[in-house]
Design an enzyme around this catalytic site. Structure first.
Site, short mmCIF file in Angstrom:
data_model
loop_
_atom_site.label_atom_id
_atom_site.label_comp_id
_atom_site.label_asym_id
_atom_site.label_seq_id
_atom_site.Cartn_x
_atom_site.Cartn_y
_atom_site.Cartn_z
N HIS A 179 84.32 55.30 68.02
CA HIS A 179 84.26 53.90 67.75
C HIS A 179 83.50 53.87 66.39
CE1 HIS A 179 85.47 51.84 71.73
NE2 HIS A 179 86.37 51.76 70.99
N CYS A 275 77.36 48.68 72.18
CA CYS A 275 78.62 48.48 72.96
C CYS A 275 78.48 47.46 74.15
CB CYS A 275 78.93 49.84 73.56
SG CYS A 275 79.16 51.22 72.47
N1 ARG Z 1 83.95 54.30 78.13
C1 ARG Z 1 84.15 53.34 76.92
C2 ARG Z 1 85.28 53.79 76.20
O1 ARG Z 1 85.45 55.12 76.03
C3 ARG Z 1 82.83 53.20 76.33
C4 ARG Z 1 83.03 52.27 75.22
C5 ARG Z 1 81.74 52.08 74.22
N2 ARG Z 1 82.06 50.86 73.53
C6 ARG Z 1 81.82 50.78 72.25
N3 ARG Z 1 81.67 49.57 71.46
N4 ARG Z 1 81.61 51.94 71.58
O2 ARG Z 1 85.95 53.18 75.75
#
Ligand code: ARG
Length: 296
Positions: A179, A275
């Protein structure tokens, strides 16, 4: 008076955040390289760490609203992925993986219920895959948008059409930085101040970042791998995970006030401070509301 002429006066602009307690947080599947279902999660500890973050936000004068946690949705704690709100206009998420798909409805219900209260101007139905603020970084002048792993380039155009903002696409190339918000942090949105780890981006994206943000704080690999860039800046404070000492020092040298939070349990899911935090950016004309464009 100590004279530090290079250090500007940093001022807090009050924010409105949406977060979800990690009541059902777990790692039961692996959709990013950080997740390992064999490693047990200490939920009480996750809850304590998350609560410290909420308390730190509230101490700084920010408003935190809560999403109701839902059993069977272990990643709902990562509220940044549920919707993007810019000037009261909300683009709901459309998740890339089936494991998280049901989270979208939880966010939708909250925004439907609360939209009027925060001066919302309606919800937009997502067509292309977007994981909201996981891949959209909203600045004063532009929105930076990641692609390569989750959010699609088509969604960048959707957000641009909805908000009227310029959306700048940046390609992510390292799956550990799946991300944008693990590779780039917004220190001061209104002033277009960012920190990032160049190694997470394609050469073309690195060139765009270098050209647009010549005074950005560059994070090293150690800090980036410790989720150091998964931060929330309010113009003065930078809420960030512990374990990114070089970045912390660099921010301090620029006049920011780092507020470090231990997020070691949440990191097992591949997420940290940012996150866990969705920002509600209301319609600028809403009485009593704050916006990125406020004079300070
Ligand atoms: N386990 C989640 C995923 O892989 C973590 C998300 C983390 N969120 C973020 N905004 N980077 O989607």
């Amino acid at each position: 008076m100590p004279s530090r002429p290079q250090t500007p006066q940093r001022r807090v602009s009050p924010r409105h955040f949406l977060m979800c307690p990690p009541t059902f947080f777990d790692v039961t599947y692996a959709i990013n390289p950080w997740m390992d279902p064999r490693v047990p999660v200490d939920r009480d500890r996750a809850h304590a760490q998350w609560s410290h973050l909420v308390a730190a936000y509230e101490r700084a004068g920010h408003r935190v609203d809560l999403l109701e946690p839902v059993p069977g949705l272990p990643d709902l704690v990562f509220a940044a992925n549920g919707a993007t709100v810019v000037d009261g206009r909300t683009l709901l998420a459309r998740f890339a993986t089936p494991q998280r798909a049901a989270e979208a409805a939880v966010h939708r219900a909250w925004h439907e219920r609360s939209g009027v209260l925060y001066g919302g101007r309606g919800l937009a139905e997502p067509v292309a895959v977007n994981e909201a603020e996981g891949d959209f970084a909203v600045l004063g002048s532009v929105v930076l948008a990641g692609h390569g792993f989750r959010t699609s380039v088509a969604a960048h155009a959707e957000l641009a059409a909805l908000t009227g903002r310029e959306v700048v696409s940046l390609e992510l190339v390292d799956p550990r930085f799946y991300h944008l918000d693990v590779a780039l942090g917004v220190l001061d949105a209104a002033a277009d101040q960012v920190a990032y780890f160049p190694g997470a981006f394609s050469a073309a994206a690195q060139a765009v970042l270098a050209e647009r943000f010549p005074d950005a704080v560059l994070a090293d690999a150690e800090d980036a791998f410790a989720f150091g860039l998964n931060l929330v800046g309010d113009g003065r404070h930078v809420f960030m995970p512990t374990g990114a000492p070089h970045l912390r020092d660099a921010l301090e040298a620029r006049g920011y006030v780092p507020v470090e939070i231990d997020t070691s349990e949440l990191v097992l899911g591949g997420g940290s401070v940012k996150c866990c935090t969705q920002e509600i950016r209301p319609t600028p004309s809403t009485p009593g509301a704050t916006s990125e464009g406020d004079p300070r």
